[in-house]
Each structure stands twice: as structure tokens, then as C-alpha cells.
Design an enzyme around this catalytic site. Structure first.
Site, short mmCIF file in Angstrom:
data_model
loop_
_atom_site.label_atom_id
_atom_site.label_comp_id
_atom_site.label_asym_id
_atom_site.label_seq_id
_atom_site.Cartn_x
_atom_site.Cartn_y
_atom_site.Cartn_z
N ARG A 34 0.82 -1.22 0.00
CA ARG A 34 0.00 0.00 0.00
C ARG A 34 0.85 1.27 0.00
O ARG A 34 0.49 2.27 -0.62
CB ARG A 34 -0.91 -0.02 1.23
CG ARG A 34 -2.03 1.02 1.22
CD ARG A 34 -2.79 0.98 2.52
NE ARG A 34 -4.02 1.76 2.49
CZ ARG A 34 -4.48 2.46 3.52
NH1 ARG A 34 -3.82 2.46 4.65
NH2 ARG A 34 -5.61 3.14 3.42
N VAL A 92 -6.91 6.66 -0.89
CA VAL A 92 -6.71 5.22 -0.86
C VAL A 92 -7.63 4.69 0.23
O VAL A 92 -7.53 5.11 1.39
CB VAL A 92 -5.24 4.85 -0.56
CG1 VAL A 92 -5.08 3.34 -0.48
CG2 VAL A 92 -4.33 5.43 -1.64
N SER A 93 -8.54 3.80 -0.13
CA SER A 93 -9.58 3.36 0.80
C SER A 93 -9.01 2.52 1.94
O SER A 93 -7.87 2.03 1.88
CB SER A 93 -10.64 2.55 0.06
OG SER A 93 -11.27 3.34 -0.92
N MET A 94 -9.82 2.34 2.97
CA MET A 94 -9.45 1.47 4.08
C MET A 94 -9.12 0.08 3.55
O MET A 94 -9.86 -0.46 2.71
CB MET A 94 -10.62 1.32 5.07
CG MET A 94 -10.97 2.54 5.86
SD MET A 94 -12.44 2.23 6.88
CE MET A 94 -11.84 0.87 7.90
#
Length: 384
Positions: A34, A92-94
């Protein structure tokens, strides 16, 4: 093991233990870090607002947040350099949300996948690692966001096909697709997005009614229509083309308040409706063309309710400790009556959760249902 590798593996382990990450996705999540999709400065949604983090100043904290289960904002206000951060517009999503939506997507070997909303590119990178880069097409509207994603993709062994364009139009040159996924919320599913998915293909998207709330829908496509259940709560940025620009209040109430609206009362605390994500979602499904604005001050909260047809409005006043709340309604529709009736219907059904509801989209028409498509949500009698 390096510090980055250590926190990376621990996040993947947590996602797998929670059930969000299915075994078939583990290697992709391990291979596609990530942190490689995050800028040097970002804002993490930590629950108490947004924490700004600068990698140069706090490299340890930057890495820690990169592998926390929180959403990370990478752009505000469509990139406007105004110095005022009002609205997050790229993120950036969870990780839990990313993993659970990919689980819902249910990809198999050889499936071609379309993604709408590239953002920084982590989701597309995961898909490319799992499916093969040649099987993944991702579309991003914002040229600057798309350029940053393209730079991030260059660090991968194989990059997906990345297109700068309008996700609402799909991407026909790569169609048909076996799977489709949106990483921005919609209140209307664009027909072109459905039309590019094969029969019995799957489309996963965050659905957010105008009134409030939001949930992930898992729709199965057949003959230009799509239907399926909601799988859980979600909170995503809205597709830019579907951001609602409300008319000025004067278009509803040209004179002084309260106009022709007589004084009424309700025993339903209006904050029970709007401060509950699930309740506001259900109300939004039942009255899709109603929205509200909220004002706080002087020890009172006022909800202003409006219809998108600009025919009707209502106000409801909340005062702490009150047993009944003043209501004013004007126009052919009784805005508060519709909202209250929808809420009370939901309560009468036993307050069913997100997973009890579903959505059918056919010819541009959206029909929400409870338990099965043959059981549509009732329309409020207050509609006039």
C-alpha cells in the site's frame, strides 16, 4: 525483515483473520504494498478528523499510517490550490473495505475486470497482480490523479491498462468484462457501466442515496439490467458527475420563513434519522429525491428538507430534552411526513440491516427492495 515489510505482513494477517481478505487474495496483498501508492504528504482519517502526515518529517508515523486500517486522503477539492481543504476528492480506501469489495467481486482465473475510479492505483494494482495486467482496465477522470497513478504503476512488474476518461461512460474498447468495480459512490448506476458487463457478470459498487448513508451493492447483470443485495456499510466519495448542486433556498421559499407552512409537531427526534448511517440510508432508498441541510445554533438543530423537483420543503427543529419537535411543511409533498413514515416503516420491520436490502437497476429505473426483489420498499403516503 524491514520495517515496511513487517507492518505490511501484519496488516495482511489482520485482514485475513477478520475474514475480509479471502485466501486467494493474500499473495496479491503481500506483493503489492500500500505504501507504494501513497504520496509523501497525506491525510489519514483517524476518527478524530484528518491527521496530516509528512514522510520527510515523520517517516515512522508515515509508514505506520500507511498500514493502518484507515482511509488516506491524497487530494482535496479536486486539486484546487486554495489553501482551504473542504472536501476530500481522491484517496486510498481502508484496507478492510478494499479487501471486502474484492471478495464481493469474486474474480476467477481469466476474468477481465473493469475499474471505475483509479485514484492512486492500489486497487487496480492488486487486481493486475491477481488477474494479470492484460485483464484489468482502470479509468480515472482527473488527469493529475491519473498521472500519479501511472507513475505508481511503473513500479509494478506489470501495470493494468490505465485510461484517462469518464468512468460513467465505461470503457467499451476493452468490453465485455466479466467483472466491474467502482471505487466512488453513485446514487444512480450509469447504464454504460452495466452495459459493458457480460451476462451473469458481477458489478460491485458503493451506492449512496442523496439523503444519506451508503452501502456496497453486489449486482448481477443480465440483459442490460442488474440486481443484487447490499453487502455492508460504506462511505465513499461521490462520483464527480453525480455531486448534487442544490438550488438556492429562495427557489423553494421566495418569501420569509415560514411562508404558508402551518405549525405541526412530531414525537420523532429528527437526529435519530440523520445521525444514524443505516437509518438515513434506508430513508434515502425510500425517498431517493429528497435531501436535507442542517443548521446548528442557539441550542437548536434545524433540518431543512427539500425535494429535487423544487416543489416542496419542510423544517424540523430539535431542542435537547424536548418530547416533541416543531415541524413546518410546504408544497404538494409533505417532506417530513415522507421521511418519518419511511423511518417508522423500517422500525416496524425490526430495523433490518444493510445486508437485508438490495437494488435492481433496469432501464435507468432504480428499485430498492427488502429481502428479495419481489418485495420493493413502499412509497410513503406523504408523497401527496
Amino acid at each position: 525483515m524491514t520495517a515496511a515489510a513487517d507492518v505490511h505482513v501484519r496488516l495482511v494477517d489482520r485482514l485475513e483473520a477478520s475474514g475480509a481478505l479471502t485466501p486467494g487474495w493474500r499473495q496479491a496483498f503481500l506483493d503489492v504494498g500500500r505504501h507504494g501508492f501513497l504520496p509523501d504528504v497525506f491525510w489519514a482519517s483517524t476518527g478524530d478528523g484528518y491527521e496530516r502526515c509528512d514522510r520527510a518529517q515523520s517517516p515512522g508515523r508515515w509508514l505506520e499510517l500507511a498500514y493502518c486500517d484507515v482511509a488516506i486522503v491524497t487530494q482535496w477539492d479536486d486539486g484546487a490550490d486554495s489553501g482551504q481543504q473542504r472536501e476530500p476528492t481522491s484517496s486510498v480506501s481502508m484496507p478492510t473495505m478494499v479487501a471486502s469489495m474484492l471478495r464481493d467481486l469474486d474474480v476467477h482465473e481469466g476474468h477481465r475486470v473493469w475499474e471505475g475510479g483509479t485514484g492512486p492505483g492500489w486497487n487496480a494494482g492488486l487486481l493486475a497482480r491477481r488477474q494479470g495486467a492484460h485483464n484489468v482496465v482502470t479509468v480515472e477522470l482527473d488527469p493529475e490523479v491519473a498521472a500519479r497513478a501511472a507513475a505508481n504503476f511503473r513500479a509494478l512488474d506489470a501495470a493494468p491498462t490505465a485510461v484517462v476518461g469518464d468512468a460513467a461512460h465505461g470503457y467499451l474498447p476493452g468490453a465485455p468484462y466479466d467483472r466491474g468495480i467502482l471505487t466512488c459512490s453513485v446514487r444512480e448506476v450509469p447504464p454504460a457501466v452495466i452495459g459493458q458487463i457480460r451476462r451473469q457478470g458481477v458489478l460491485v459498487l458503493p451506492f449512496a442515496p442523496l439523503f444519506g448513508g451508503g452501502a456496497v451493492a453486489r449486482l448481477t447483470v443480465a440483459d442490460g439490467a442488474a440486481t443484487g443485495p447490499f453487502t455492508g456499510s460504506s462511505a465513499f466519495m461521490r462520483m464527480r458527475q453525480q455531486r448534487y448542486q442544490a438550488p438556492p433556498v429562495d427557489d423553494y421559499l421566495p418569501g420569509d420563513w415560514p411562508g404558508d407552512a402551518a405549525q405541526e409537531y412530531t414525537t420523532l427526534n429528527p437526529l435519530e434519522v440523520v445521525d444514524d448511517w443505516l437509518a438515513s440510508f434506508v430513508v434515502g432508498l425510500a425517498v431517493p429525491d429528497v435531501y436535507y441541510r442542517r443548521s446548528d445554533g442557539g441550542g437548536m438543530t434545524t433540518l431543512w428538507l427539500f425535494d429535487t423537483g423544487v416543489t416542496s420543503w419542510a423544517t424540523v427543529d430539535f431542542v435537547d430534552g424536548a418530547r416533541r419537535f416543531e415541524v413546518r411543511q410546504s408544497g404538494p409533498r409533505r417532506m417530513w411526513s415522507e421521511v418519518e413514515e419511511s423511518f417508522q416503516w423500517w422500525v416496524g420491520e425490526g430495523r433490518p440491516g444493510f445486508e437485508s436490502f438490495g437494488l435492481t437497476v433496469d432501464g435507468g429505473e432504480h428499485r430498492a427492495w427488502l429481502h428479495e426483489p419481489a418485495n420493493p420498499l413502499p412509497s410513503p403516503r406523504g408523497r401527496g
